[in-house]
Design a protein around this motif. Structure first.
Motif, PDB file in Angstrom:
ATOM      1  N   THR A 323       0.847  -1.201   0.000  1.00 36.38           N
ATOM      2  CA  THR A 323       0.000   0.000   0.000  1.00 36.38           C
ATOM      3  C   THR A 323       0.880   1.247   0.000  1.00 36.38           C
ATOM      4  O   THR A 323       0.692   2.162  -0.802  1.00 36.38           O
ATOM      5  CB  THR A 323      -0.913   0.032   1.245  1.00 36.38           C
ATOM      6  N   HIS A 324       1.853   1.264   0.899  1.00 37.18           N
ATOM      7  CA  HIS A 324       2.728   2.437   0.985  1.00 37.18           C
ATOM      8  C   HIS A 324       3.505   2.640  -0.313  1.00 37.18           C
ATOM      9  O   HIS A 324       3.666   3.761  -0.779  1.00 37.18           O
ATOM     10  CB  HIS A 324       3.667   2.312   2.187  1.00 37.18           C
ATOM     11  N   GLU A 325       3.981   1.527  -0.897  1.00 42.96           N
ATOM     12  CA  GLU A 325       4.744   1.619  -2.162  1.00 42.96           C
ATOM     13  C   GLU A 325       3.885   2.234  -3.265  1.00 42.96           C
ATOM     14  O   GLU A 325       4.335   3.104  -4.013  1.00 42.96           O
ATOM     15  CB  GLU A 325       5.154   0.218  -2.625  1.00 42.96           C
ATOM     16  N   VAL A 326       2.642   1.765  -3.348  1.00 41.19           N
ATOM     17  CA  VAL A 326       1.739   2.235  -4.413  1.00 41.19           C
ATOM     18  C   VAL A 326       1.404   3.712  -4.208  1.00 41.19           C
ATOM     19  O   VAL A 326       1.457   4.515  -5.150  1.00 41.19           O
ATOM     20  CB  VAL A 326       0.464   1.371  -4.462  1.00 41.19           C
ATOM     21  N   LEU A 327       1.109   4.093  -2.982  1.00 39.16           N
ATOM     22  CA  LEU A 327       0.756   5.497  -2.730  1.00 39.16           C
ATOM     23  C   LEU A 327       1.946   6.411  -3.019  1.00 39.16           C
ATOM     24  O   LEU A 327       1.790   7.489  -3.581  1.00 39.16           O
ATOM     25  CB  LEU A 327       0.266   5.680  -1.287  1.00 39.16           C
ATOM     26  N   ARG A 328       3.146   5.926  -2.648  1.00 46.52           N
ATOM     27  CA  ARG A 328       4.354   6.720  -2.905  1.00 46.52           C
ATOM     28  C   ARG A 328       4.538   6.894  -4.420  1.00 46.52           C
ATOM     29  O   ARG A 328       4.778   7.991  -4.909  1.00 46.52           O
ATOM     30  CB  ARG A 328       5.570   6.010  -2.297  1.00 46.52           C
ATOM     31  N   GLU A 329       4.381   5.795  -5.154  1.00 41.93           N
ATOM     32  CA  GLU A 329       4.567   5.840  -6.613  1.00 41.93           C
ATOM     33  C   GLU A 329       3.579   6.804  -7.264  1.00 41.93           C
ATOM     34  O   GLU A 329       3.891   7.500  -8.220  1.00 41.93           O
ATOM     35  CB  GLU A 329       4.388   4.425  -7.191  1.00 41.93           C
ATOM     36  N   LEU A 330       2.365   6.831  -6.725  1.00 44.05           N
ATOM     37  CA  LEU A 330       1.339   7.676  -7.314  1.00 44.05           C
ATOM     38  C   LEU A 330       1.381   9.101  -6.761  1.00 44.05           C
ATOM     39  O   LEU A 330       0.543   9.938  -7.107  1.00 44.05           O
ATOM     40  CB  LEU A 330      -0.046   7.059  -7.079  1.00 44.05           C
ATOM     41  N   GLY A 331       2.336   9.346  -5.887  1.00 45.94           N
ATOM     42  CA  GLY A 331       2.493  10.689  -5.322  1.00 45.94           C
ATOM     43  C   GLY A 331       1.360  11.067  -4.382  1.00 45.94           C
ATOM     44  O   GLY A 331       1.084  12.250  -4.172  1.00 45.94           O
ATOM     45  N   ILE A 332       0.695  10.045  -3.814  1.00 45.25           N
ATOM     46  CA  ILE A 332      -0.389  10.350  -2.869  1.00 45.25           C
ATOM     47  C   ILE A 332       0.236  10.448  -1.477  1.00 45.25           C
ATOM     48  O   ILE A 332       0.618   9.434  -0.880  1.00 45.25           O
ATOM     49  CB  ILE A 332      -1.490   9.261  -2.907  1.00 45.25           C
ATOM     50  N   LYS A 333       0.366  11.684  -0.994  1.00 43.38           N
ATOM     51  CA  LYS A 333       1.050  11.860   0.285  1.00 43.38           C
ATOM     52  C   LYS A 333       0.071  11.722   1.441  1.00 43.38           C
ATOM     53  O   LYS A 333       0.333  11.085   2.440  1.00 43.38           O
ATOM     54  CB  LYS A 333       1.741  13.230   0.327  1.00 43.38           C
ATOM     55  N   ASP A 334      -1.077  12.340   1.248  1.00 45.59           N
ATOM     56  CA  ASP A 334      -2.055  12.298   2.342  1.00 45.59           C
ATOM     57  C   ASP A 334      -3.330  11.650   1.838  1.00 45.59           C
ATOM     58  O   ASP A 334      -4.133  12.284   1.176  1.00 45.59           O
ATOM     59  CB  ASP A 334      -2.381  13.722   2.827  1.00 45.59           C
ATOM     60  N   ASP A 335      -3.471  10.381   2.130  1.00 41.49           N
ATOM     61  CA  ASP A 335      -4.725   9.724   1.793  1.00 41.49           C
ATOM     62  C   ASP A 335      -5.538   9.617   3.080  1.00 41.49           C
ATOM     63  O   ASP A 335      -5.131   8.919   4.019  1.00 41.49           O
ATOM     64  CB  ASP A 335      -4.452   8.328   1.205  1.00 41.49           C
ATOM     65  N   PRO A 336      -6.675  10.335   3.151  1.00 38.21           N
ATOM     66  CA  PRO A 336      -7.444  10.304   4.395  1.00 38.21           C
ATOM     67  C   PRO A 336      -7.860   8.886   4.791  1.00 38.21           C
ATOM     68  O   PRO A 336      -7.905   8.561   5.981  1.00 38.21           O
ATOM     69  CB  PRO A 336      -8.679  11.174   4.095  1.00 38.21           C
ATOM     70  N   LEU A 337      -8.083   8.027   3.792  1.00 38.73           N
ATOM     71  CA  LEU A 337      -8.486   6.653   4.122  1.00 38.73           C
ATOM     72  C   LEU A 337      -7.347   5.905   4.788  1.00 38.73           C
ATOM     73  O   LEU A 337      -7.547   5.123   5.714  1.00 38.73           O
ATOM     74  CB  LEU A 337      -8.898   5.896   2.863  1.00 38.73           C
ATOM     75  N   LEU A 338      -6.116   6.171   4.291  1.00 28.87           N
ATOM     76  CA  LEU A 338      -4.956   5.521   4.897  1.00 28.87           C
ATOM     77  C   LEU A 338      -4.776   6.021   6.328  1.00 28.87           C
ATOM     78  O   LEU A 338      -4.487   5.239   7.241  1.00 28.87           O
ATOM     79  CB  LEU A 338      -3.702   5.783   4.060  1.00 28.87           C
ATOM     80  N   ASP A 339      -4.994   7.322   6.532  1.00 23.27           N
ATOM     81  CA  ASP A 339      -4.898   7.864   7.900  1.00 23.27           C
ATOM     82  C   ASP A 339      -5.877   7.149   8.824  1.00 23.27           C
ATOM     83  O   ASP A 339      -5.526   6.748   9.933  1.00 23.27           O
ATOM     84  CB  ASP A 339      -5.228   9.371   7.911  1.00 23.27           C
ATOM     85  N   VAL A 340      -7.098   6.990   8.330  1.00 23.29           N
ATOM     86  CA  VAL A 340      -8.113   6.313   9.158  1.00 23.29           C
ATOM     87  C   VAL A 340      -7.677   4.874   9.413  1.00 23.29           C
ATOM     88  O   VAL A 340      -7.739   4.372  10.546  1.00 23.29           O
ATOM     89  CB  VAL A 340      -9.507   6.345   8.478  1.00 23.29           C
ATOM     90  N   ALA A 341      -7.186   4.197   8.347  1.00 22.58           N
ATOM     91  CA  ALA A 341      -6.810   2.784   8.484  1.00 22.58           C
ATOM     92  C   ALA A 341      -5.676   2.612   9.498  1.00 22.58           C
ATOM     93  O   ALA A 341      -5.747   1.750  10.382  1.00 22.58           O
ATOM     94  CB  ALA A 341      -6.390   2.227   7.125  1.00 22.58           C
ATOM     95  N   VAL A 342      -4.632   3.445   9.366  1.00 21.10           N
ATOM     96  CA  VAL A 342      -3.468   3.311  10.257  1.00 21.10           C
ATOM     97  C   VAL A 342      -3.894   3.540  11.711  1.00 21.10           C
ATOM     98  O   VAL A 342      -3.560   2.771  12.619  1.00 21.10           O
ATOM     99  CB  VAL A 342      -2.354   4.296   9.841  1.00 21.10           C
ATOM    100  N   GLU A 343      -4.688   4.561  11.914  1.00 18.24           N
ATOM    101  CA  GLU A 343      -5.126   4.890  13.280  1.00 18.24           C
ATOM    102  C   GLU A 343      -6.058   3.807  13.837  1.00 18.24           C
ATOM    103  O   GLU A 343      -5.933   3.383  14.977  1.00 18.24           O
ATOM    104  CB  GLU A 343      -5.853   6.243  13.229  1.00 18.24           C
ATOM    105  N   LEU A 344      -6.966   3.358  12.988  1.00 19.67           N
ATOM    106  CA  LEU A 344      -7.906   2.314  13.410  1.00 19.67           C
ATOM    107  C   LEU A 344      -7.142   1.055  13.819  1.00 19.67           C
ATOM    108  O   LEU A 344      -7.437   0.431  14.843  1.00 19.67           O
ATOM    109  CB  LEU A 344      -8.863   2.008  12.245  1.00 19.67           C
TER     110      LEU A 344
END
Ligand code: CMC
Length: 430
Positions: A323-344
């Motif tokens: 997930t992190h690799e894909v978001l980095r490749e796509l230049g997605i720095k702040d994905d609110p869903l990822l924030d929710v997932a990590v915190e959850l």
């Protein structure tokens, strides 16, 4: 009682039951003669203590969080291998040599097109049909097109059917997606590798060039490896049971896809993403944790818990990295869903309820975020799972068909309905 026998006392009668040892993992008590000896069945709804078969394909140690395909740890396969190599391993039991790999890749690649009349099937569906509904129908329908590979007593026909399904699943999955968005189907391009070809069939349009992003292709290939097999889960058991009656392989895999669709199984990746979207922001997490813990609320944290894993799902760990690799490749720095997932995940891993019940994130927790970032709509998530699991279903089905002791699967029941009674005519019913 000898070392490899256990004794069961039933109605003052003592019955010796053989204990069978596996290579690793729990032994089993062989109860296949129990009914003949005692007139009693065993009772195990949900099969929590029942081994339904012998298998050499996949091993899971749920307490230790271990997953092996043919003995190889999933982490090593995901790191160093590719999906078609994993397919070969699952089907034939060994990793291929370079020549075997080249031959296998060639054979799969030469089966990627589907019969052109399949497109008419698609036209019969509503555009808003769920792609899993389309997949159940189209994979089942392959048996109406490929009559030369439905004789299950012929090893050559079984092999061709296997190749066809592994090769055509990406084509059908991409067609299901294209149909749902009203774009023309894209034919496979066989100089691309399996996963790049799939990405192209999903995202290319006739009016421009499409360049496959190798990082995304590698990530998706790894996702396919992670999903390729998982022992005797619900859909695999469905495939085995369907196959035990002698049904043709296309029909059996369609049955597996139908079973996979449910939210407790493969449908959880779609459900997990919807849940993250519903939660929306980290401050709402406690509300959802409370709902998940509330006995009177049917809500469950999707992507959490597993029948077998009572530890971190090893696939989830790799998935999180991907997930992190894909978001980095796509230049997605702040994905609110990822924030929710990590915190959850952090909150749940510390929460007494989840700790006590050993509820850890499973593979579906992070896969949705990754697939969404790649451009797949949520309705396609379970389709991608089905695409990858097809090889596992086929390997398990083949193992069963090749087992000389194979018989039709026929569970029994504890009957709790009305005892025998006589028919009463309508006029006499009070
Ligand atoms: N959230 C809250 N509570 C849960 C959850 C969850 N996700 N999962 C299990 N529990 C609780 C459940 O309420 C029960 O509590 P109690 O003992 O107090 O009644 C206890 O944990 C055991 O649950 P279970 O339903 O008896 O366990 P199971 O082995 O029958 O179910 C499961 C396994 C995967 C269906 C379940 O954990 C679940 O529904 N998880 C959410 C769906 C999900 O993520 N599925 C994907 C599984 S991995 C991919 C795949 O296999 O396809």
């Amino acid at each position: 009682m000898s070392a490899n026998t256990s004794t069961l006392n039933v109605d003052n009668k003592s019955v010796d039951l053989a204990i069978k040892e596996g290579t690793i993992g729990p032994s089993v008590v062989d109860i296949s003669k129990l009914y003949g000896q005692t007139g009693m069945f065993t009772y195990d709804p949900g099969f929590t203590s029942t081994a339904s078969c012998e298998s050499k394909i996949t091993y899971i140690d749920g307490d230790a969080g271990v997953l092996l395909y043919r003995g190889y740890p999933i982490e090593q396969l995901a790191e160093h291998g590719d999906f078609l190599e994993t397919c070969y391993l699952l089907l034939y039991g060994e990793l291929p040599t370079a020549a075997q790999k080249a031959d296998f890749d060639y054979r799969v690649t030469r089966h990627t097109m589907v019969h052109d009349q399949m497109t008419r099937f698609f036209n019969g569906f509503r555009r808003d049909a769920h792609p899993m509904a389309v997949m159940v129908a189209c994979v089942g329908a392959l048996s109406a097109f490929y009559h030369d590979s439905t004789d299950i007593s012929d090893p050559q026909q079984r092999m061709i059917a296997s190749m066809r399904m592994i090769a055509k699943m990406p084509t059908l999955a991409a067609m299901a997606y294209k149909y749902s968005i009203g774009q023309p189907f894209v034919y496979p391009q066989n100089d691309l590798d399996y996963t790049s070809n799939f990405l192209r069939m999903c995202f290319a349009v006739p009016c421009e060039d499409y360049k496959v992003n190798p990082v995304l292709s590698r990530a998706l290939d790894r996702i396919f490896i992670l999903h390729a097999d998982h022992e005797q889960n619900a859909s695999t058991s469905t495939v085995r049971l369907a196959g035990s009656s002698g049904a043709n392989p296309f029909a059996c895999i369609a049955a597996g896809i139908a079973c996979l669709w449910g939210p407790a199984h493969g449908g959880a990746n779609e459900a997990a993403l919807k849940m993250l979207e519903e939660i929306g922001t980290p401050d709402r997490i406690p509300e959802y944790i409370a709902k998940a813990k509330d006995k009177n609320d049917p809500f469950r944290l999707m992507g959490f818990g597993h029948r077998v894993y009572k530890n971190y799902d090893p696939r989830a760990r790799i998935m999180q990295k991907t997930t992190h690799e894909v978001l980095r490749e796509l230049g997605i720095k702040d994905d609110p869903l990822l924030d929710v997932a990590v915190e959850l995940e952090q909150i749940a891993l510390k929460d007494e309820y989840f700790v006590e019940k050993k509820l850890y994130p499973n593979i579906d927790f992070y896969s949705g975020i990754t697939l969404k970032a790649m451009g797949f709509p949520t309705s396609m998530f379970t389709v991608l799972f089905a695409l990858a699991r097809t090889v596992g279903w086929i390997a398990q089905w083949s193992e069963m068909i090749e087992d000389p002791s194979q018989r039709i699967g026929r569970p029994r029941q504890l009957y709790v309905g009305a005892p025998k009674r006589d028919y009463v005519t309508v006029a006499q019913r009070g």
